[in-house]
Design a protein around this motif. Structure first.
Motif, PDB file in Angstrom:
ATOM      1  N   GLU A  89       0.831  -1.212   0.000  1.00  0.00           N
ATOM      2  CA  GLU A  89       0.000   0.000   0.000  1.00  0.00           C
ATOM      3  C   GLU A  89       0.862   1.256   0.000  1.00  0.00           C
ATOM      4  N   LEU A  90       1.931   1.252   0.789  1.00  0.00           N
ATOM      5  CA  LEU A  90       2.826   2.413   0.838  1.00  0.00           C
ATOM      6  C   LEU A  90       3.514   2.662  -0.502  1.00  0.00           C
ATOM      7  N   LEU A  91       3.773   1.610  -1.243  1.00  0.00           N
ATOM      8  CA  LEU A  91       4.486   1.744  -2.515  1.00  0.00           C
ATOM      9  C   LEU A  91       3.620   2.335  -3.629  1.00  0.00           C
ATOM     10  N   ALA A  92       2.321   2.404  -3.410  1.00  0.00           N
ATOM     11  CA  ALA A  92       1.397   2.864  -4.455  1.00  0.00           C
ATOM     12  C   ALA A  92       1.721   4.267  -4.961  1.00  0.00           C
ATOM     13  N   ASP A  93       2.289   5.100  -4.130  1.00  0.00           N
ATOM     14  CA  ASP A  93       2.558   6.489  -4.518  1.00  0.00           C
ATOM     15  C   ASP A  93       4.003   6.727  -4.945  1.00  0.00           C
ATOM     16  N   HIS A  94       4.734   5.667  -5.224  1.00  0.00           N
ATOM     17  CA  HIS A  94       6.157   5.804  -5.537  1.00  0.00           C
ATOM     18  C   HIS A  94       6.491   5.225  -6.908  1.00  0.00           C
ATOM     19  N   THR A  95       7.636   5.631  -7.415  1.00  0.00           N
ATOM     20  CA  THR A  95       8.172   5.056  -8.643  1.00  0.00           C
ATOM     21  C   THR A  95       8.904   3.780  -8.247  1.00  0.00           C
ATOM     22  N   VAL A  96       8.338   2.646  -8.625  1.00  0.00           N
ATOM     23  CA  VAL A  96       8.868   1.348  -8.208  1.00  0.00           C
ATOM     24  C   VAL A  96       9.360   0.587  -9.435  1.00  0.00           C
ATOM     25  N   VAL A  97      10.599   0.121  -9.351  1.00  0.00           N
ATOM     26  CA  VAL A  97      11.227  -0.619 -10.441  1.00  0.00           C
ATOM     27  C   VAL A  97      11.437  -2.062  -9.997  1.00  0.00           C
ATOM     28  N   ALA A 137       3.829 -11.907  -8.609  1.00  0.00           N
ATOM     29  CA  ALA A 137       2.607 -11.103  -8.778  1.00  0.00           C
ATOM     30  C   ALA A 137       2.660  -9.837  -7.921  1.00  0.00           C
ATOM     31  N   PHE A 138       3.242  -9.932  -6.733  1.00  0.00           N
ATOM     32  CA  PHE A 138       3.377  -8.749  -5.876  1.00  0.00           C
ATOM     33  C   PHE A 138       4.323  -7.726  -6.507  1.00  0.00           C
ATOM     34  N   TYR A 139       5.449  -8.208  -7.049  1.00  0.00           N
ATOM     35  CA  TYR A 139       6.386  -7.287  -7.702  1.00  0.00           C
ATOM     36  C   TYR A 139       5.706  -6.578  -8.866  1.00  0.00           C
ATOM     37  N   GLU A 140       4.964  -7.333  -9.639  1.00  0.00           N
ATOM     38  CA  GLU A 140       4.266  -6.742 -10.785  1.00  0.00           C
ATOM     39  C   GLU A 140       3.192  -5.759 -10.326  1.00  0.00           C
ATOM     40  N   GLU A 141       2.513  -6.090  -9.240  1.00  0.00           N
ATOM     41  CA  GLU A 141       1.459  -5.219  -8.704  1.00  0.00           C
ATOM     42  C   GLU A 141       1.997  -3.853  -8.288  1.00  0.00           C
ATOM     43  N   VAL A 142       3.139  -3.838  -7.622  1.00  0.00           N
ATOM     44  CA  VAL A 142       3.641  -2.578  -7.059  1.00  0.00           C
ATOM     45  C   VAL A 142       4.511  -1.782  -8.018  1.00  0.00           C
ATOM     46  N   SER A 143       4.980  -2.407  -9.090  1.00  0.00           N
ATOM     47  CA  SER A 143       5.965  -1.726  -9.934  1.00  0.00           C
ATOM     48  C   SER A 143       5.328  -0.919 -11.056  1.00  0.00           C
ATOM     49  N   ASN A 144       6.031   0.153 -11.413  1.00  0.00           N
ATOM     50  CA  ASN A 144       5.667   0.975 -12.562  1.00  0.00           C
ATOM     51  C   ASN A 144       6.497   0.590 -13.778  1.00  0.00           C
ATOM     52  N   PHE A 145       7.586  -0.120 -13.525  1.00  0.00           N
ATOM     53  CA  PHE A 145       8.543  -0.438 -14.582  1.00  0.00           C
ATOM     54  C   PHE A 145       9.254  -1.730 -14.214  1.00  0.00           C
ATOM     55  N   MET A 146       9.425  -2.597 -15.192  1.00  0.00           N
ATOM     56  CA  MET A 146      10.152  -3.844 -14.959  1.00  0.00           C
ATOM     57  C   MET A 146      11.345  -3.897 -15.903  1.00  0.00           C
ATOM     58  N   ARG A 155      25.441  -1.662 -15.928  1.00  0.00           N
ATOM     59  CA  ARG A 155      25.344  -0.309 -16.487  1.00  0.00           C
ATOM     60  C   ARG A 155      24.174  -0.188 -17.455  1.00  0.00           C
ATOM     61  N   ARG A 156      23.863  -1.262 -18.165  1.00  0.00           N
ATOM     62  CA  ARG A 156      22.724  -1.241 -19.092  1.00  0.00           C
ATOM     63  C   ARG A 156      21.407  -1.197 -18.317  1.00  0.00           C
ATOM     64  N   VAL A 157      21.337  -1.944 -17.224  1.00  0.00           N
ATOM     65  CA  VAL A 157      20.138  -1.920 -16.381  1.00  0.00           C
ATOM     66  C   VAL A 157      19.939  -0.508 -15.824  1.00  0.00           C
ATOM     67  N   VAL A 158      21.028   0.092 -15.353  1.00  0.00           N
ATOM     68  CA  VAL A 158      20.955   1.453 -14.815  1.00  0.00           C
ATOM     69  C   VAL A 158      20.497   2.428 -15.897  1.00  0.00           C
ATOM     70  N   THR A 159      21.018   2.292 -17.100  1.00  0.00           N
ATOM     71  CA  THR A 159      20.614   3.166 -18.206  1.00  0.00           C
ATOM     72  C   THR A 159      19.119   3.030 -18.484  1.00  0.00           C
ATOM     73  N   ASP A 160      18.619   1.806 -18.476  1.00  0.00           N
ATOM     74  CA  ASP A 160      17.181   1.586 -18.684  1.00  0.00           C
ATOM     75  C   ASP A 160      16.359   2.284 -17.602  1.00  0.00           C
ATOM     76  N   ILE A 161      16.801   2.164 -16.363  1.00  0.00           N
ATOM     77  CA  ILE A 161      16.069   2.781 -15.248  1.00  0.00           C
ATOM     78  C   ILE A 161      16.151   4.303 -15.329  1.00  0.00           C
ATOM     79  N   LEU A 162      17.322   4.827 -15.651  1.00  0.00           N
ATOM     80  CA  LEU A 162      17.464   6.280 -15.786  1.00  0.00           C
ATOM     81  C   LEU A 162      16.528   6.827 -16.862  1.00  0.00           C
TER      82      LEU A 162
END
Length: 185
Positions: A89-97, A137-146, A155-162
């Motif tokens: 519930e707390l994660l709902a208002d955040h950018t979650v990767v 399913a929980f990770y998918e529920e809370v995340s905005n980006f996978m 470094r490629r993962v970091v670039t994707d997140i940036l």
């Protein structure tokens, strides 16, 4: 204050490694909830889990997660933090990767580690597969980006997140600007 991004994923998905690099790239602090919990209770997560059991461990973890989400920077959650409803519930208002790794890759990355309390079992692959089934399913529920991390250099993962963080920032600016426009009557 609010974290720029919150990283979630199974043990070995790269939350700490990617978190450090991401925080460095953004000139921010990494807030690792496992480390916060260890500092707060003066024991390793392995010891805490062993002494308290998983339900009490998760209660303590949820308190630390709530504190971490009040900071700025990059927050790395413990792999099982998302099983707690209040945390989700707390994660709902955040950018979650969600840092996603396959079972095989996760087992490879965590094999031989004695710092992962739930994987210190006779059949680590079976346990990892079980955690994957329970938590995905929980990770998918809370995340905005996978981000799929198998076979990717950090470094490629970091670039994707940036790139994603920048998209979110621009989207929020556009929304804010649109809400401030004066419309003719």
């Amino acid at each position: 204050m609010s974290p720029r991004a919150v990283l979630v994923g199974l043990p070995g998905s790269g939350k700490t490694t990617i978190g450090k690099r991401l925080a460095n790239a953004l000139n921010l602090q990494l807030v690792d909830t496992d480390h916060m919990l260890e500092k707060k209770l003066g024991k390793t997560c392995n010891q805490i889990m062993g002494e308290l059991g998983e339900p009490a461990f998760r209660e303590q973890e949820a308190i630390v997660v709530a504190e971490a989400l009040q900071t700025d920077g990059i927050v790395s959650l413990g792999g099982g933090a998302v099983v707690t409803e209040s945390t989700r519930e707390l994660l709902a208002d955040h950018t979650v990767v969600y840092l996603n790794v396959s079972i095989d890759e996760g087992v490879r990355r965590t094999s031989g580690s004695n710092t992962r309390p739930l994987l210190n079992v006779a059949d680590p692959r079976g346990k990892y597969a079980q955690l994957f089934a329970q938590r995905s399913a929980f990770y998918e529920e809370v995340s905005n980006f996978m981000v799929r991390c198998d076979g990717k250099e950090p470094r490629r993962v970091v670039t994707d997140i940036l790139s994603f963080i920048e998209e979110v920032r621009l989207e929020r600016l556009t929304e804010r600007d649109a809400s401030h426009q004066i419309r003719p009557q």
